[in-house]
Enzyme design. Sequence first.
Site, PDB file in Angstrom:
ATOM      1  N   GLY A 169       0.861  -1.189   0.000  1.00 39.21           N
ATOM      2  CA  GLY A 169       0.000   0.000   0.000  1.00 39.21           C
ATOM      3  C   GLY A 169       0.894   1.235   0.000  1.00 39.21           C
ATOM      4  N   ARG A 170       0.355   2.335   0.520  1.00 37.68           N
ATOM      5  CA  ARG A 170       1.125   3.586   0.516  1.00 37.68           C
ATOM      6  C   ARG A 170       2.413   3.451   1.322  1.00 37.68           C
ATOM      7  NH1 ARG A 170      -3.961   4.759   2.047  1.00 37.68           N
ATOM      8  NH2 ARG A 170      -5.285   6.049   0.738  1.00 37.68           N
ATOM      9  N   ILE A 171       2.294   2.918   2.540  1.00 47.08           N
ATOM     10  CA  ILE A 171       3.486   2.840   3.399  1.00 47.08           C
ATOM     11  C   ILE A 171       4.447   1.788   2.860  1.00 47.08           C
ATOM     12  CG2 ILE A 171       4.323   2.368   5.745  1.00 47.08           C
ATOM     13  CD1 ILE A 171       1.599   3.495   6.763  1.00 47.08           C
TER      14      ILE A 171
ATOM     15  N   ALA B 170       3.286  -2.329  11.426  1.00 46.58           N
ATOM     16  CA  ALA B 170       1.860  -2.317  11.068  1.00 46.58           C
ATOM     17  C   ALA B 170       1.000  -2.518  12.315  1.00 46.58           C
ATOM     18  CB  ALA B 170       1.599  -3.377  10.013  1.00 46.58           C
ATOM     19  N   ARG B 171       0.681  -3.750  12.647  1.00 45.71           N
ATOM     20  CA  ARG B 171      -0.072  -4.051  13.858  1.00 45.71           C
ATOM     21  C   ARG B 171       0.492  -5.315  14.494  1.00 45.71           C
ATOM     22  NH1 ARG B 171      -1.402   0.444  13.644  1.00 45.71           N
ATOM     23  NH2 ARG B 171      -3.482   1.354  13.574  1.00 45.71           N
TER      24      ARG B 171
ATOM     25  N   GLU C 228      -0.578  -4.944  22.846  1.00 45.61           N
ATOM     26  CA  GLU C 228      -0.090  -3.601  23.146  1.00 45.61           C
ATOM     27  C   GLU C 228      -0.998  -2.862  24.137  1.00 45.61           C
ATOM     28  OE1 GLU C 228       1.147  -1.983  19.385  1.00 45.61           O
ATOM     29  OE2 GLU C 228       0.841   0.039  20.145  1.00 45.61           O
TER      30      GLU C 228
ATOM     31  N   HIS D   9       5.485   1.753  19.477  1.00 47.68           N
ATOM     32  CA  HIS D   9       4.532   2.242  18.454  1.00 47.68           C
ATOM     33  C   HIS D   9       4.832   3.701  18.065  1.00 47.68           C
ATOM     34  CE1 HIS D   9       0.305   1.326  16.732  1.00 47.68           C
ATOM     35  NE2 HIS D   9       0.932   2.190  15.941  1.00 47.68           N
TER      36      HIS D   9
ATOM     37  N   GLY E 237       5.809   4.581  14.847  1.00 46.66           N
ATOM     38  CA  GLY E 237       5.844   4.707  13.378  1.00 46.66           C
ATOM     39  C   GLY E 237       5.612   6.119  12.870  1.00 46.66           C
TER      40      GLY E 237
HETATM   41  C1  DGY Z   1      -1.700   4.358  12.421  1.00 44.07           C
HETATM   42  O1  DGY Z   1      -1.990   5.508  12.092  1.00 44.07           O
HETATM   43  O2  DGY Z   1      -2.400   3.396  12.161  1.00 44.07           O
HETATM   44  C2  DGY Z   1      -0.414   4.199  13.121  1.00 44.07           C
HETATM   45  O3  DGY Z   1      -0.253   2.940  13.639  1.00 44.07           O
HETATM   46  C3  DGY Z   1      -0.258   5.273  14.163  1.00 44.07           C
HETATM   47  O4  DGY Z   1       1.083   5.518  14.296  1.00 44.07           O
END
Ligand code: DGY
Length: 326
Positions: free
Chosen positions: A156-158, A238-239, A268, A287, A289
């Site tokens: 995807g974008r990231i 991601a998660r 988490e 977390h 990111g």
């Molecule tokens: C999100 O936006 O989903 C990220 O995990 C937050 O940093």
Amino acid sequence: MANILITQHIGGAGVQMLREARHHVTYRDKTEPMGQAELQTAVRHAEGLVCLLTDRVDTAVFDAAPQLKMIANVAVGYDNIDVRAATARGILVSNTPDVLTEATADHAFALLLALARRLPEADAYMRAGKYEKFEMFPPLLGLDVYGKTLGIVGMGRIGAAVARRGALGFGMKVLYTANSVKTAVEQELGAQKVTFPQLLHQSDFVSINVPLTPETYHLFTLDTFRQMKPTACLINTARGPIIKEDDLLVALRQGTIWGAALDVFEAEPEMTPGLADYHDRLLLAPHLGSATGETRRKMVETAVSNLLAGLAGQTPPNALNAEQLV
Ligand code: DGY
């Protein structure tokens, strides 16, 4: 004028934007989420909800909020919201894509490099006074990154932004998995779409960039790690629940894979027992990111702009379910 509930601390600017638009804002300026019962009480009169990824917005919350029209999540991921149930009740949901793409990709790459070159271990080594002599083959030998193969799980974008860093900055060959062929990324970076097992077998670095869904829950288990190279590194921005952390610990201890960098965790902010005590080639971050001041402010602004549009009867720029509501 609408009643808006902001569930947690988002900084003053977002609150001001809503108040300037003459909405009635209830701002819970705290840095931890409410319990479910408290959230259900707080949301009772809300027509608009601004929430974070740590707020679980489920059917019980919808039942408690008969006037709710729109939810603006201050995150790109929205696994914390039951979007299907929201849609069934005619509630708009929005997220904050784009504004955090580059910061999150920077962080993924920072983790990749720090893991490959063992920087947290090196820092601890120095502070413990262990650097006594220069050695050709020191205890903290790392991995080459330049020219290696980068596997992106979820282009995807990231994922594309991480791939761009790898291909253009570090001469990496990019493999990816996705639901469809990403022609632009293939043309720009020479990236190749492969099957998940192919990606696991061939990648030196695997970056997880998929959302958390029933399909991606525990995508990485011992069985997955066994398909990776023993020299491979796994990076997750991601998660957390995409990785079965107990299995990751086994894989690290047994040398099934070389290392892992985790920015997100299965339960988490709780840590799987054993994770925090394991230091070799395992890098942990809380977390972070998208956590630059600039990006987090943009996320808040984006979420609030979405909410303002939705409450004004317009389609919010980042609506997730506007089409289904028409
Ligand atoms: C999100 O936006 O989903 C990220 O995990 C937050 O940093």
